[in-house]
Structures are given as C-alpha cells and as structure tokens.
Design a protein around this motif. Structure first.
Motif, mmCIF file in Angstrom:
data_model
loop_
_atom_site.group_PDB
_atom_site.id
_atom_site.type_symbol
_atom_site.label_atom_id
_atom_site.label_comp_id
_atom_site.label_asym_id
_atom_site.label_seq_id
_atom_site.Cartn_x
_atom_site.Cartn_y
_atom_site.Cartn_z
ATOM 1 N N THR A 98 0.847 -1.242 -0.017
ATOM 2 C CA THR A 98 -0.117 -0.189 -0.061
ATOM 3 C C THR A 98 0.941 1.309 -0.075
ATOM 4 N N SER A 99 2.211 1.141 0.598
ATOM 5 C CA SER A 99 2.780 2.438 0.617
ATOM 6 C C SER A 99 3.437 2.569 -0.777
ATOM 7 N N ILE A 100 3.776 1.789 -1.573
ATOM 8 C CA ILE A 100 3.995 1.956 -2.937
ATOM 9 C C ILE A 100 3.116 2.533 -3.839
ATOM 10 N N GLU A 101 1.910 2.159 -3.609
ATOM 11 C CA GLU A 101 0.860 2.453 -4.143
ATOM 12 C C GLU A 101 0.689 3.726 -3.884
ATOM 13 N N ALA A 102 0.658 4.303 -2.755
ATOM 14 C CA ALA A 102 0.196 5.644 -2.262
ATOM 15 C C ALA A 102 1.408 6.554 -2.700
ATOM 16 N N ARG A 103 2.564 6.166 -2.857
ATOM 17 C CA ARG A 103 3.629 7.039 -3.581
ATOM 18 C C ARG A 103 3.186 7.392 -5.093
ATOM 19 N N HIS A 104 2.762 6.287 -5.845
ATOM 20 C CA HIS A 104 2.466 6.219 -7.106
ATOM 21 C C HIS A 104 1.248 7.294 -7.194
ATOM 22 N N GLN A 105 0.539 6.974 -6.531
ATOM 23 C CA GLN A 105 -0.939 7.979 -6.329
ATOM 24 C C GLN A 105 -0.577 9.560 -5.975
ATOM 25 N N THR A 106 0.138 9.582 -5.028
ATOM 26 C CA THR A 106 0.560 10.949 -4.737
ATOM 27 C C THR A 106 1.508 11.753 -5.877
ATOM 28 N N LEU A 127 -5.794 3.637 1.410
ATOM 29 C CA LEU A 127 -5.915 2.232 0.420
ATOM 30 C C LEU A 127 -6.159 1.090 1.251
ATOM 31 N N ILE A 128 -5.717 0.873 2.629
ATOM 32 C CA ILE A 128 -6.020 -0.064 3.534
ATOM 33 C C ILE A 128 -7.436 -0.181 3.691
ATOM 34 N N LEU A 129 -7.942 0.984 4.212
ATOM 35 C CA LEU A 129 -9.299 0.898 4.267
ATOM 36 C C LEU A 129 -10.311 0.712 3.011
ATOM 37 N N GLU A 130 -10.016 1.216 1.952
ATOM 38 C CA GLU A 130 -10.796 0.639 0.861
ATOM 39 C C GLU A 130 -10.573 -0.696 0.447
ATOM 40 N N THR A 131 -9.540 -1.429 0.661
ATOM 41 C CA THR A 131 -9.042 -2.708 0.739
ATOM 42 C C THR A 131 -10.136 -3.890 1.620
ATOM 43 N N TRP A 132 -10.101 -3.315 2.750
ATOM 44 C CA TRP A 132 -11.283 -3.817 3.833
ATOM 45 C C TRP A 132 -12.333 -3.723 3.292
ATOM 46 N N LEU A 133 -12.990 -2.467 2.846
ATOM 47 C CA LEU A 133 -14.367 -2.340 2.588
ATOM 48 C C LEU A 133 -14.755 -3.180 1.342
ATOM 49 N N CYS A 134 -13.750 -3.319 0.351
ATOM 50 C CA CYS A 134 -14.051 -4.283 -0.681
ATOM 51 C C CYS A 134 -14.035 -5.670 -0.350
ATOM 52 N N GLU A 135 -13.527 -6.075 0.557
ATOM 53 C CA GLU A 135 -13.378 -7.353 0.971
ATOM 54 C C GLU A 135 -14.920 -7.843 1.746
#
Length: 137
Positions: A98-106, A127-135
């Motif tokens: 998630t930190s790698i994806e966050a760096r890409h997004q920012t 991203l962590i929260l959205e992953t949990w929500l999707c699951e």
C-alpha cells in the motif's frame, strides 16, 4: 451508512483515513506523529470523536512470502490498544504494497511536488481502508 477510520501504523507516524460503508470509499485525513514511541492518543481521540466510526481498520504489514514483518507485534499491540481505549471493533488487514501504491498515487496527483511523506501515509491508510471495505462486499 457507517463511518470507519483506517490506520497505516508506523513506528514514528500513523496515517489516518476516513471511509464509509455505503460507497466503499475512503479519503486520507492526516498523519499523526508518535511521541517517544507512543501513538498520538489525543489526536486519535479527536478523530474518533469527530467521525464517530463504527469500527477501525489497521493495516498489518506482511513480507512477500506471507510472513508478518518483524515489527508486526507492535501493530497487534496498537490494534489491541485501539479496542481497549475506544471499545470499537478493530479489524486487521494485509497492507502489503500500500505504501508503494500511495507513493504512485501522490506522485501522479496534481500539485504532487507539494506532497510529502505525511500525505503518503494518509493515502496508504485510505488504500488499507478501501481494501477492507471491498473485501466486505
């Protein structure tokens, strides 16, 4: 609709995001600094009071071989402390990459040159929260 708070726990700072169950989306809020190795409980209390979440979601770091990282006991402790302090359900979820994806997004956002590590931690929490929500769907 239920509000949720998501946390990207780090030893020196904690990214926080807010999300909700209706749309399954989350938004970065803030990155809180730990003081003397302890989470900013006053800052967390203020966010819990402001958003009145129904539950909390904490990212649990894993290595690529599916083993927990060596400092994961601190994450488990933080999750237990959240539950003890606020009496809310606390869910742990794999936060791998998630930190790698966050760096890409920012980096790709307009005005990205003004964004720093503080924003990355809060985006990672979203991203962590959205992953949990999707699951949960």
């Amino acid at each position: 609709m239920t509000a949720l708070l998501g946390f990207d726990f780090g030893q020196r700072k904690i990214g926080v995001a807010v999300g909700q169950t209706l749309t399954g989306s989350a938004n970065p809020l803030v990155t809180l600094r730990s003081r003397n190795g302890k989470p900013d409980w006053e800052g967390i209390q203020a966010l819990v009071s402001e958003w009145s979440p129904g539950a909390l979601v904490v990212g649990l770091p894993f290595n690529m071989d599916d083993s927990e990282v060596d400092w994961s006991p601190q994450v488990h402790r933080f999750a237990r402390q959240l539950h003890g302090r606020f009496g809310l359900a606390v869910h742990l979820i794999d936060e791998r990459l998630t930190s790698i994806e966050a760096r890409h997004q920012t980096r790709d956002r307009p005005g990205a040159r003004f964004l720093g590590q503080r924003d990355i931690d809060a985006v990672a929490a979203a991203l962590i929260l959205e992953t949990w929500l999707c699951e949960q769907r």
